[in-house]
Design an enzyme around this catalytic site. Structure first.
Site, PDB file in Angstrom:
ATOM      1  N   CYS A 337       0.786  -1.237   0.000  1.00 31.00           N
ATOM      2  CA  CYS A 337       0.000   0.000   0.000  1.00 31.00           C
ATOM      3  C   CYS A 337       0.819   1.289   0.000  1.00 31.00           C
ATOM      4  O   CYS A 337       0.447   2.268  -0.655  1.00 31.00           O
ATOM      5  CB  CYS A 337      -0.905   0.054   1.220  1.00 31.00           C
ATOM      6  SG  CYS A 337      -1.307  -1.525   1.954  1.00 31.00           S
ATOM      7  N   ARG A 366       6.056 -11.923   4.852  1.00 26.77           N
ATOM      8  CA  ARG A 366       5.350 -11.962   6.130  1.00 26.77           C
ATOM      9  C   ARG A 366       5.884 -13.135   6.921  1.00 26.77           C
ATOM     10  O   ARG A 366       5.933 -14.253   6.411  1.00 26.77           O
ATOM     11  CB  ARG A 366       3.843 -12.135   5.915  1.00 26.77           C
ATOM     12  CG  ARG A 366       3.220 -10.918   5.274  1.00 26.77           C
ATOM     13  CD  ARG A 366       1.752 -11.097   5.087  1.00 26.77           C
ATOM     14  NE  ARG A 366       1.224 -10.000   4.280  1.00 26.77           N
ATOM     15  CZ  ARG A 366      -0.018  -9.924   3.837  1.00 26.77           C
ATOM     16  NH1 ARG A 366      -0.871 -10.887   4.129  1.00 26.77           N
ATOM     17  NH2 ARG A 366      -0.409  -8.900   3.113  1.00 26.77           N
ATOM     18  N   GLN A 384       1.359 -10.841  -4.495  1.00 21.95           N
ATOM     19  CA  GLN A 384      -0.080 -10.616  -4.585  1.00 21.95           C
ATOM     20  C   GLN A 384      -0.401  -9.875  -5.876  1.00 21.95           C
ATOM     21  O   GLN A 384       0.375  -9.029  -6.311  1.00 21.95           O
ATOM     22  CB  GLN A 384      -0.534  -9.700  -3.445  1.00 21.95           C
ATOM     23  CG  GLN A 384      -0.370 -10.266  -2.069  1.00 21.95           C
ATOM     24  CD  GLN A 384      -0.769  -9.225  -1.043  1.00 21.95           C
ATOM     25  OE1 GLN A 384      -0.197  -8.140  -0.980  1.00 21.95           O
ATOM     26  NE2 GLN A 384      -1.760  -9.541  -0.236  1.00 21.95           N
ATOM     27  N   ASP A 386      -2.036  -7.213  -6.427  1.00 24.77           N
ATOM     28  CA  ASP A 386      -2.534  -6.215  -5.490  1.00 24.77           C
ATOM     29  C   ASP A 386      -2.876  -4.911  -6.200  1.00 24.77           C
ATOM     30  O   ASP A 386      -2.147  -4.478  -7.086  1.00 24.77           O
ATOM     31  CB  ASP A 386      -1.431  -5.962  -4.449  1.00 24.77           C
ATOM     32  CG  ASP A 386      -1.984  -5.387  -3.165  1.00 24.77           C
ATOM     33  OD1 ASP A 386      -3.217  -5.251  -3.062  1.00 24.77           O
ATOM     34  OD2 ASP A 386      -1.177  -5.081  -2.269  1.00 24.77           O
ATOM     35  N   HIS A 388      -4.643  -0.822  -5.396  1.00 21.77           N
ATOM     36  CA  HIS A 388      -5.241   0.157  -4.497  1.00 21.77           C
ATOM     37  C   HIS A 388      -6.040   1.125  -5.333  1.00 21.77           C
ATOM     38  O   HIS A 388      -5.529   1.648  -6.317  1.00 21.77           O
ATOM     39  CB  HIS A 388      -4.164   0.850  -3.674  1.00 21.77           C
ATOM     40  CG  HIS A 388      -3.486  -0.099  -2.739  1.00 21.77           C
ATOM     41  ND1 HIS A 388      -2.347  -0.785  -3.090  1.00 21.77           N
ATOM     42  CD2 HIS A 388      -3.851  -0.543  -1.504  1.00 21.77           C
ATOM     43  CE1 HIS A 388      -2.020  -1.596  -2.080  1.00 21.77           C
ATOM     44  NE2 HIS A 388      -2.916  -1.478  -1.121  1.00 21.77           N
ATOM     45  N   LYS A 467     -13.783  -5.829   5.418  1.00 24.10           N
ATOM     46  CA  LYS A 467     -13.387  -6.437   4.154  1.00 24.10           C
ATOM     47  C   LYS A 467     -14.383  -7.474   3.675  1.00 24.10           C
ATOM     48  O   LYS A 467     -15.174  -7.996   4.449  1.00 24.10           O
ATOM     49  CB  LYS A 467     -12.020  -7.089   4.296  1.00 24.10           C
ATOM     50  CG  LYS A 467     -11.972  -8.141   5.386  1.00 24.10           C
ATOM     51  CD  LYS A 467     -10.628  -8.852   5.421  1.00 24.10           C
ATOM     52  CE  LYS A 467     -10.639  -9.933   6.486  1.00 24.10           C
ATOM     53  NZ  LYS A 467      -9.509 -10.837   6.420  1.00 24.10           N
ATOM     54  N   HIS A 513      -8.139  -1.548  -0.796  1.00 23.08           N
ATOM     55  CA  HIS A 513      -7.082  -2.518  -1.080  1.00 23.08           C
ATOM     56  C   HIS A 513      -7.809  -3.729  -1.654  1.00 23.08           C
ATOM     57  O   HIS A 513      -8.809  -4.157  -1.079  1.00 23.08           O
ATOM     58  CB  HIS A 513      -6.382  -3.016   0.181  1.00 23.08           C
ATOM     59  CG  HIS A 513      -5.937  -1.968   1.138  1.00 23.08           C
ATOM     60  ND1 HIS A 513      -4.619  -1.680   1.345  1.00 23.08           N
ATOM     61  CD2 HIS A 513      -6.637  -1.164   1.968  1.00 23.08           C
ATOM     62  CE1 HIS A 513      -4.522  -0.747   2.276  1.00 23.08           C
ATOM     63  NE2 HIS A 513      -5.730  -0.415   2.668  1.00 23.08           N
TER      64      HIS A 513
HETATM   65 ZN    ZN Z   1      -2.957  -2.472   0.607  1.00 25.52          ZN
END
Ligand code: ZN
Ligand code: ZN
Length: 640
Positions: A337, A366, A384, A386, A388, A467, A513
């Site tokens: 992010c 992680r 990911q 991913d 935003h 979420k 996200h």
């Molecule tokens: Zn994020």
């Protein structure tokens, strides 16, 4: 004179009856005429209890049978007690710890001087059958915590003592059958004879409480079903899943490996895995560009103060990796992010620029505990898909709807069904109550207005916002976590993100996200099992293999290879001096979509005879015809 009080029972069919207070529910069952042997427990005003419990107040009674999830859990958990009893009798000096029911079965963890073998499991099963035949009553007893601690201390059951010392209640319950006693909340079957079909399935090491700093215990897994037929059906499905295990296939198909020397939870992609992953990545990029996303990329390490500002240090530190060079501390990104917000902030944004959708195939680290690492689904480094999205509050609903449609499109390509879950505020979280309520109601509104069905999962949101989680169901009906959509009203605040509205004033954008496939590692693991390694041609790392019958066919084989590779077809050759049978068999094990066998006939007419892995022959074809066929099949699937 004693006055006998009476209590009223209401049954699920609506009928009612009164009984002397304290009547055991087993007896009440008898009076109802419903003494079906499949009934094993009862819900009294919604609380799950043993059939031996006394009825102490007016209550609604629902009888629980083997068919329900609750009934299955009770059956399996009771079978774990029987297993622990058998183990205790067979291996004196062993220590017991915990034995819960789990999805599709149960386990029990034991502290023993050596690892159990398959022969041990046979022995334990035999002993369990004896205990079941004895039909021992399973008795519940309440005692004070101190009494229980004393009892287990005398027995040397240190794990039970440790558990007891953490219980805050003054009273605890124990369940006994024969000479076996377990600390347990229950409920349990009335007697061991109720167990009709069970099987011990495997044994594995498991750290006490899942913590690698604790002692490694022996975990025996098993399962139990209401009858033998259901058990057999389940075991067959497990066999099928084993054949498809992505760790086994990942090795056989040379897709990936995990190497202790490199580190636990770190995936090494071999040529075929790296290629397949690249195909997936290309697919992702195409799908995102088509939907108005922009590609961005942030660095792997970001300065410590940024993680402090974002709240990660406070809320996510235990999962993060850190490094320090020349006095400057950095955190490896566990999420993508922050750089995306820095890009947003790099210039003044107007409402006309929104929504902005930044997409990154973002690799994150992680620190998952060693105990939970497992093949591709649970790793320490993963990528990911991913993105935003920064939008005005008014655009939020349409953006969420577009993401759910995106998920549905992609799931269709891979033939996955999916379920959705909406998760609300967890205990450890940032942001104001108003922010949370606003975010939750927007997500709900989109789901409700578009008739998407979903489950509500209270308190399971991310620390920065509510979420929507999507779980897909694979061909064996197993569930896997994939997409998530997270609403975030907190980070825009912390990073002071703004846009100029129609009114010429500064406003706060909403931040979403979201991932679609989720972790590419996990998704590849799911795909390997879903297709059992026989990937569709567009995804298969090797699409075609060329097999020569003898050395005289090699020059034409090379020609075919060069032609295919020049059309970007993913091709391999097997020109070894081995029998054709062996070469075909090996290619089949590799699950390559097409085999091209090159012999005299093919050389003569300058064509190929493609053979699909399903066994069907396409007959002698011109090479360019085959090239257009395979190119057609290699296209990314279209669904619109
Ligand atoms: Zn994020
Ligand atoms: Zn129990």
């Amino acid at each position: 004179m004693s006055h006998q009080e009476s209590v009223k029972a209401t049954f699920s069919d609506g009928s009612m009856a009164t009984y002397p207070k304290g009547t055991p529910i087993l007896k009440i069952m008898g009076t109802k005429g419903d003494v079906s042997p499949s009934i094993i427990a009862v819900k009294v005003n919604g609380n799950l209890l043993d059939l031996s419990s006394p009825l102490l107040e007016d209550a609604k009674l629902d009888f629980i049978s083997f068919d329900s999830t609750e009934g299955q859990n009770i059956l399996r958990h009771s079978t774990s007690h029987v297993m622990a009893q058998a183990v205790q009798e067979l291996y004196p000096g062993i220590k017991i710890s915990i034995g819960p029911s789990i999805e599709n079965g149960f386990y029990y963890d034991f502290d023993y001087e050596r690892a159990f073998t398959p022969e041990d499991l046979d022995k334990i099963e035999t002993r369990m059958r004896e205990i079941i035949t004895q039909d021992l009553p399973i008795k519940r007893e309440e005692l004070s915590k101190q009494e229980a601690i004393k009892f287990y201390k005398e027995k040397g059951e240190t794990y039970k003592v440790e558990l007891l010392e953490e219980i805050s209640d003054e009273k605890v319950t124990i369940y006994s059958q024969g000479n076996f006693t377990d600390l347990c909340r229950g409920p349990h079957l009335p007697s061991t004879g109720k167990i009709k079909a069970f099987k011990l399935t495997s044994v594995a090491g498991a750290y006490w409480r899942g913590d690698e700093n604790n002692k490694m215990l022996q975990r025996i897994y098993g399962t139990a079903f209401a009858d033998q037929e259901k058990l057999d059906q389940y075991l067959q499905q497990v066999e099928e899943a084993k054949k498809r295990d992505h760790r086994k296939l990942g090795k056989e198909l040379e897709i990936f490996s995990i190497n202790e020397e490199v580190g636990a939870g770190l995936i090494i992609y071999h040529p075929k895995g790296a290629l397949m992953r690249r195909v997936l990545e290309d697919f992702e990029v195409r799908e995102h560009l088509k939907r108005g996303y922009q590609l961005v990329k942030g660095p792997q390490i970001l300065k410590m103060n940024l993680w402090e500002k974002s709240g990660h240090l406070e809320n996510y530190r235990e999962y993060m990796y850190f490094t320090e060079v020349e006095g400057q501390k950095y955190g490896l990104k566990p999420m993508n992010c922050l750089a995306h917000m820095i890009i947003y902030k790099s210039k003044i944004r107007s409402y006309r620029d929104l929504p902005l959708r930044y997409f990154e195939l973002g690799t994150v680290h992680r620190h998952e505990r060693a105990g939970v690492l497992h093949g591709l689904p649970r790793v320490r480094e993963f990528t990911q898909d991913d993105a935003h999205i920064f939008s005005t509050p008014e655009q939020l609903a349409q953006e969420i709807k577009a993401i759910i449609d995106f998920v549905a499109d992609v799931m269709k390509i891979f033939d996955f069904d999916f379920d959705m879950e909406l998760s609300t505020r967890p205990k450890k979280s940032i942001g104001t109550n108003e922010d949370w309520e606003r975010a939750i109601s927007s997500l709900k509104k989109v789901l409700d207005e578009n008739n998407f069905s979903y489950q509500l999962n209270e308190g399971a949101g991310a620390f920065y916002g509510p979420k929507i989680d999507v779980t897909l169901k694979d061909v064996l009906d197993r569930k896997w976590q994939c997409a998530t959509i997270q609403c975030d009203f907190s980070l825009p605040e912390r990073f002071d993100l703004s846009y100029i509205g129609k009114d010429g004033e500064k406003h706060r954008p909403v931040m979403l996200h979201r991932v679609i496939l989720g972790s590419l590692e996990r998704f590849m693991g799911v795909l390997i099992e879903h297709y059992a390694g026989a990937f569709p041609a567009w995804l298969a790392p090797v699409q075609v293999i060329i097999l020569t019958i003898s050395d005289t066919h090699i020059p034409f084989g090379e020609h075919v290879f060069d032609q295919l590779i020049s059309h970007s077809i993913r091709v391999e050759k097997d020109f070894r001096n081995e029998s054709l049978r062996l070469k075909i068999r090996e290619a089949q094990l590799q699950k390559i979509p097409y085999m091209l066998v090159i012999g005299d006939k093919e050389v003569q007419i300058g064509g190929v005879s493609p053979r699909h892995r399903s066994g069907s022959d396409l007959g002698l074809t011109q090479l360019n015809e085959f090239i257009s066929l395979i190119k057609q099949e290699s296209q990314f699937p279209n669904y619109k």
